[in-house]
Scaffold this active site. Structure first.
Site, PDB file in Angstrom:
ATOM      1  N   GLU A 118      -9.690  -0.622 -45.004  1.00  0.00           N
ATOM      2  CA  GLU A 118      -9.015   0.427 -44.246  1.00  0.00           C
ATOM      3  C   GLU A 118      -7.558   0.043 -44.022  1.00  0.00           C
ATOM      4  O   GLU A 118      -7.138  -1.076 -44.329  1.00  0.00           O
ATOM      5  CB  GLU A 118      -9.746   0.682 -42.916  1.00  0.00           C
ATOM      6  N   HIS A 233      -5.056   9.840 -34.898  1.00  0.00           N
ATOM      7  CA  HIS A 233      -5.566   9.600 -36.246  1.00  0.00           C
ATOM      8  C   HIS A 233      -4.827  10.530 -37.192  1.00  0.00           C
ATOM      9  O   HIS A 233      -4.716  11.727 -36.936  1.00  0.00           O
ATOM     10  CB  HIS A 233      -7.069   9.858 -36.330  1.00  0.00           C
ATOM     11  N   ARG A 278      -1.526   3.370 -38.669  1.00  0.00           N
ATOM     12  CA  ARG A 278      -1.807   4.763 -38.335  1.00  0.00           C
ATOM     13  C   ARG A 278      -0.621   5.490 -37.717  1.00  0.00           C
ATOM     14  O   ARG A 278      -0.411   6.674 -37.976  1.00  0.00           O
ATOM     15  CB  ARG A 278      -3.004   4.831 -37.378  1.00  0.00           C
ATOM     16  N   HIS A 337      -7.054  10.300 -31.077  1.00  0.00           N
ATOM     17  CA  HIS A 337      -8.233   9.608 -31.597  1.00  0.00           C
ATOM     18  C   HIS A 337      -8.669   8.410 -30.761  1.00  0.00           C
ATOM     19  O   HIS A 337      -9.857   8.191 -30.577  1.00  0.00           O
ATOM     20  CB  HIS A 337      -7.939   9.154 -33.024  1.00  0.00           C
ATOM     21  N   ARG A 372      -3.904   0.374 -32.405  1.00  0.00           N
ATOM     22  CA  ARG A 372      -5.163  -0.263 -32.794  1.00  0.00           C
ATOM     23  C   ARG A 372      -5.300  -0.394 -34.303  1.00  0.00           C
ATOM     24  O   ARG A 372      -5.058   0.547 -35.048  1.00  0.00           O
ATOM     25  CB  ARG A 372      -6.341   0.554 -32.250  1.00  0.00           C
TER      26      ARG A 372
END
Length: 512
Positions: A118, A233, A278, A337, A372
């Protein structure tokens, strides 16, 4: 009428049935405990909706140091490196514990755990279950284990409304259900209530998750940390469904590309491209949408016919709106998110209020910093749920209940969501933040249905006003640069109200 549940008095009380709450109850066993949950056990939790999986440095080419470096990089200078290293180091033990509790993680052709990639991870380290159904698989297994454990008393359909104190010492929890009120007398409470996505119109979280645990702790005097950092997100399915369906980062990890309506791959020259952190990807997509364009995630070449098998949940969501991701690009947009901020806790999950622990997304441990790293959230929830439970074993003297206060109104987010969505989104500025503060303050000071959501939103807005820089998920168009020294933020509800009240009313469009 409010009933005092004397038969359950002095047992540890856990609020919330996501990963942190469930694993805390199982860790406390065989000591009797009480788990209260607003919905059915394991339902309406962000944990159950998690698609990617759990980040765990268990590959032959991986290590704690590599995972920590990726975490610190994504956190943009605000991680607590010591806390992060400790949590990351426990990942292999977490995976083993979940397997013992019945979670069946996906395996590769050699019978080893399959590891996905990811964004902002330098190694394949995402342990997943059911392809993109990791959260659901984990919650299903833990829910079965909790149901089978006689030491855990589960009370469903109950909403926590206030933490009770007697002469400043925690003494119980005031709750409400469809039949009335109840009090659980206890000097030990763990809040595992999830995040704040429900404060936004566009979110991938359960709509009811507006930060109730944060409101409870804030009203009890707890210190909050990093409240301004809300992660959006980048790739939620753009459509009319609410909450928005998540298009997991793992799709980009398998090679899917972001394109605009002109077919241009606009992330191509950004460091990390589609797998940049992100906040970087979310801002780039927002910029495309702001100019009047549309954004799509194109998985046709990278995944194609394999899509239904690798990502069955996402495939079903896309097909429900008439899109075949094997043949068509997926329309996407950013959505609220994850909340990096929350109740400040130490490494055992203790808040600044004696007797009150917090774990999962409602807490701020320092792991996530300003942004995060993907799939670190389930890891943190499991580690801190277990740590808090082990720490709660220490007996605290029972405190007599004082006078039970009137039952507060049921929280409602309708009046708050437009304010937050308009002014506290991906891109922020002083005018919008001050507008939000001015409109939220009267609701936060009131006692009606909007009070608790407005308190959480006000804490975000005031914290955003104080951070005059752009860092991680907090992006200000009027302060695009970073301060040379990174500092985590700390605030209490009392302080936030003082700041909001001190501002000149002429600077705000105050709501009636």
């Amino acid at each position: 009428m409010t009933e005092i549940l004397k038969n359950l008095a002095d047992r540890p009380v856990i609020v919330g049935s996501g990963l942190a709450g469930l694993i805390a109850a199982l860790t406390l066993s065989p000591e009797p405990c009480v788990l209260v949950t607003r919905a059915h056990l394991g339902a309406e939790s962000s944990s159950g909706w998690a698609q990617g999986g759990i980040a765990a440095c268990i590959g032959a080419d991986d290590s704690v140091d590599l995972h920590l470096a990726d975490t610190l990089g994504a956190g943009d200078g605000l991680c607590d490196a010591t806390a992060a290293a400790e949590i990351i180091a426990e990942a292999p033990a977490v995976i083993a514990a979940l397997q013992r509790l019945g979670v069946s993680f996906d395996q590769d052709g050699n019978g080893s755990l399959a590891l996905g990639l990811e964004a902002a991870h330098s190694r394949r380290r995402i342990v997943h279950a059911g392809g993109d159904g990791s959260g659901a698989a984990i919650i299903a297994a833990l829910t079965r284990a909790v149901h089978d454990d006689p030491a855990i008393t589960v009370i469903e359909g109950v909403e926590a409304r206030r933490i009770l104190t007697t002469e400043g010492v925690l003494s119980g929890l005031l709750c409400a259900n469809s039949r009335g009120g109840m009090v659980l007398p206890s000097p030990r409470i763990l809040l595992a209530t999830g995040g704040i996505g429900g404060l936004y119109e566009a979110t991938t979280n359960p709509a009811g998750n507006f930060g109730q645990g944060i409101a409870l702790a804030a009203r009890a005097g707890a210190v909050l940390a990093d409240m301004e950092f809300v992660q959006f997100h980048p790739t939620a399915l753009d459509g009319n469904r609410r909450p928005l369906a998540l298009i997991s980062e793992a799709v980009r990890g398998e090679g899917a590309e972001l394109i605009n309506e002109r077919g241009e791959r606009f992330m191509r020259y950004v460091p990390g491209a589609e797998l940049a952190p992100r906040d970087v990807v979310a801002r780039a997509i927002s910029a495309e949408i702001a100019r009047g364009g549309r954004v799509f995630l194109d998985a046709r070449r990278a995944i194609g016919a394999r899509f239904p098998l690798r990502f069955p949940t996402i495939h079903a969501a896309c097909r429900s709106v008439g899109i075949d991701p094997a043949e068509q690009p997926i329309p996407v947009r950013p959505a609220a998110h994850y909340h990096m901020g929350g109740v400040a806790t130490d490494r055992a999950g203790r808040s600044t209020v004696p007797g009150l622990w917090v774990a999962g997304e409602a807490a701020s441990t320092g792991l996530h910093g300003a942004n995060r790293l993907a799939s670190n959230s389930l890891l943190e929830a499991a580690v801190m749920g277990m740590r808090a439970a082990n720490d709660m074993r220490s007996k605290l003297a029972a405190v007599p209940l004082g006078k039970t206060p009137p039952m507060p109104s049921a929280p409602e987010t309708r009046a708050v969501r437009p304010i937050v969505s308009r002014n506290l989104g991906v891109l922020r500025n002083a005018a919008g933040i001050q507008q939000a503060i001015g409109e939220l303050l009267p609701m936060a000071e009131g006692n009606d249905f909007g009070g608790d959501p407005a308190i959480v939103a006000l804490l975000v807005a005031v914290s955003a006003s104080l951070r005059t820089e752009s860092r991680g998920a907090h992006a200000r168009t009027d302060y695009p640069l970073k301060h040379p020294v990174a500092q985590r933020s700390r605030i209490t509800l009392e302080h936030a109200l003082e700041i909001a009240r001190a501002a000149s009313p002429s600077n705000f469009a105050r709501s009636a």
